[in-house]
Design an enzyme around this catalytic site. Structure first.
Site, PDB file in Angstrom:
ATOM      1  N   SER A   1      -9.660  -1.910   7.237  1.00 27.69           N
ATOM      2  CA  SER A   1      -9.205  -1.607   5.879  1.00 27.69           C
ATOM      3  C   SER A   1      -8.310  -2.648   5.224  1.00 27.69           C
ATOM      4  O   SER A   1      -7.922  -2.476   4.079  1.00 27.69           O
ATOM      5  CB  SER A   1      -8.499  -0.246   5.844  1.00 27.69           C
ATOM      6  OG  SER A   1      -9.444   0.780   6.028  1.00 27.69           O
TER       7      SER A   1
ATOM      8  N   SER B   1      -9.559   1.258   3.157  1.00 27.84           N
ATOM      9  CA  SER B   1      -8.753   2.127   2.325  1.00 27.84           C
ATOM     10  C   SER B   1      -7.715   1.382   1.497  1.00 27.84           C
ATOM     11  O   SER B   1      -7.078   1.960   0.627  1.00 27.84           O
ATOM     12  CB  SER B   1      -8.042   3.155   3.222  1.00 27.84           C
ATOM     13  OG  SER B   1      -7.174   2.496   4.136  1.00 27.84           O
TER      14      SER B   1
ATOM     15  N   LYS C   1       0.853  -1.185   0.000  1.00 23.59           N
ATOM     16  CA  LYS C   1       0.000   0.000   0.000  1.00 23.59           C
ATOM     17  C   LYS C   1       0.889   1.235   0.000  1.00 23.59           C
ATOM     18  O   LYS C   1       1.962   1.246   0.603  1.00 23.59           O
ATOM     19  CB  LYS C   1      -0.890  -0.060   1.241  1.00 23.59           C
ATOM     20  CG  LYS C   1      -1.988   0.981   1.328  1.00 23.59           C
ATOM     21  CD  LYS C   1      -2.854   0.675   2.549  1.00 23.59           C
ATOM     22  CE  LYS C   1      -3.965   1.681   2.763  1.00 23.59           C
ATOM     23  NZ  LYS C   1      -4.812   1.312   3.928  1.00 23.59           N
TER      24      LYS C   1
END
Length: 407
Positions: free
Chosen positions: A135, A111, A36
């Site tokens: 998330s 997210s 990420k």
């Protein structure tokens, strides 16, 4: 033979826009990872999904990336996320919209939406995400893959741009529990992974999260969850209704969001009365500014509630080995639709209570969207959760590839 992920990314990523930046690393014998974009990878921007940090190049790897490299893993690149890790769709104003491989009109979740989409599309072995109120697990659920949120503090966060240092966790997403097992041995520095020995379901006492009066499930999620419970009963598991003590849904949701907004405001330099930092979207700035303006009494109350949820959790494990719940009350939703307020109602408890939790594919709805359940265990018992999750995966079946992304 390992897949040629570089070729698959080149051929397929344009359909879903999971990747933001690619490395030039040559494949190695270990797992192929993505991270990420709030996780520092030396030589790549660590943007946290914000325009403000587009030019911020990482001078060093985050600790988790160092561990990946030491294990013989390959870092393919960084993937898209919701701005600042504070959001549910991964529809990013600066870095673009990441689409769900199962239906590109639908969100992959947030997210860590880029992480979920990359794994679902077969563009890596493992993707790193971060989980503050769900998330890692919600993108795993919406994209039809497996995801593990570790016990709080088990995986180091050094070199990760935080949203909430109180609640953030770094965790892996993968296509099967065996790969999660291998990934956790790397991330938690457990040493070389032994063979994963599944824990039999027969004889386990499993708490069934009772929520009918508080959280509305979509029909597909309800039918799917009921089918999982029936299968567990058929396998010989003892099912016991439970409700996480003190975990009031609306109050807990507000407390988690407030703590995230307050701590996120500090990270990004947002104050109640100071100048607005450049490069933050109106939406993200507005959330952080709201947090920065709240009274200390209100903030202290949110922290106290989260601490009380953690303290009360020991009560649950006096009667059950694990807790099972839907990962989210709904399947993935359209970008053009409303964002459900209750998405994290089943996931945030494990963040507040510092518990390990694994999200598992649980079939497809009539609309061919993934369904998901999560298995939650006592603090520090990540290995036990993954062993039981392996048996659940055998019972439920491993995730299929989305149409058009087959090997």
């Amino acid at each position: 033979m390992k897949p040629n992920y570089r070729h698959r990314i080149e051929a397929l990523d344009a359909r879903i826009h999971a990747f933001v930046d690619l490395t030039q690393e040559q494949p190695r014998d270990g797992l192929a990872w993505t991270a990420k974009s709030n996780i520092a990878v030396q030589g790549l921007p660590v943007t946290a999904g914000c325009e403000a940090y587009r030019s911020r190049i990482s001078e060093a790897d985050a600790e988790v990336i160092k561990r990946i490299r030491a294990s013989g893993g390959t870092l393919l690149g960084t993937v898209n996320m919701h701005e600042g890790a504070l959001g549910a769709t991964t529809d990013n104003e600066t870095y673009g919209r990441t689409k769900n491989p199962w239906n590109t009109d639908y969100t992959p979740g947030g997210s860590s939406g880029g992480s979920g989409a990359a794994v679902a599309a077969g563009l890596c072995d493992v993707a790193l995400g971060t989980d503050t109120m769900g998330s890692v697990r919600i993108p795993a659920a919406y994209c039809g893959v497996q995801g593990h949120k570790p016990t709080y503090g088990l995986v180091p966060e050094t070199g990760v741009v935080p949203l909430s240092t109180t609640l953030d966790h770094v965790g892996p997403l993968a296509r099967d529990v065996e790969t999660l097992w291998q990934a956790m041995h790397v991330l938690a520095a457990w040493g070389k992974a032994p063979a994963l020995e599944a824990r039999p379901l027969a004889g386990l006492w499993i708490g069934v999260w009772s929520s009918a009066d508080s959280v509305t499930l979509t029909p597909a999620v309800k039918v799917g969850f009921d089918a999982v419970l029936q299968s567990l009963s058929d396998e010989g598991a003892e099912l016991v209704p439970v409700s996480p003590p003190i975990y009031d849904y609306s109050r807990s949701r507000r407390a988690g969001l407030l703590v995230s907004e307050v701590e996120g405001a500090k990270e990004h330099g947002v104050t109640a009365d100071g100048p607005r930092p450049e490069g933050l979207s109106d939406t993200f700035y507005g959330l952080l500014h709201w947090g920065a303006r709240q009274t200390q009494e209100k903030v202290d109350s949110a922290y106290a509630h989260i601490a009380s949820v953690h303290a009360a959790t020991a009560e649950v494990w006096q009667s059950v080995d694990f807790v099972i719940a839907p990962t989210a009350p709904q399947e993935a939703f359209r970008f053009s639709g409303d964002v459900p307020a209750n998405q994290a109602d089943f996931t945030a408890w494990a963040d507040f209570a510092k518990l390990p939790a694994t999200a598992l594919f649980a079939g497809l709805s009539a609309d061919r969207l993934p369904l998901s359940i999560q298995l939650i265990g006592p603090e520090g018992r990540d290995r036990d959760v993954l062993r039981a999750a392996s048996s659940l995966e055998t019972m439920l079946g491993k995730p299929p590839m989305p149409p058009g992304f087959e090997w």
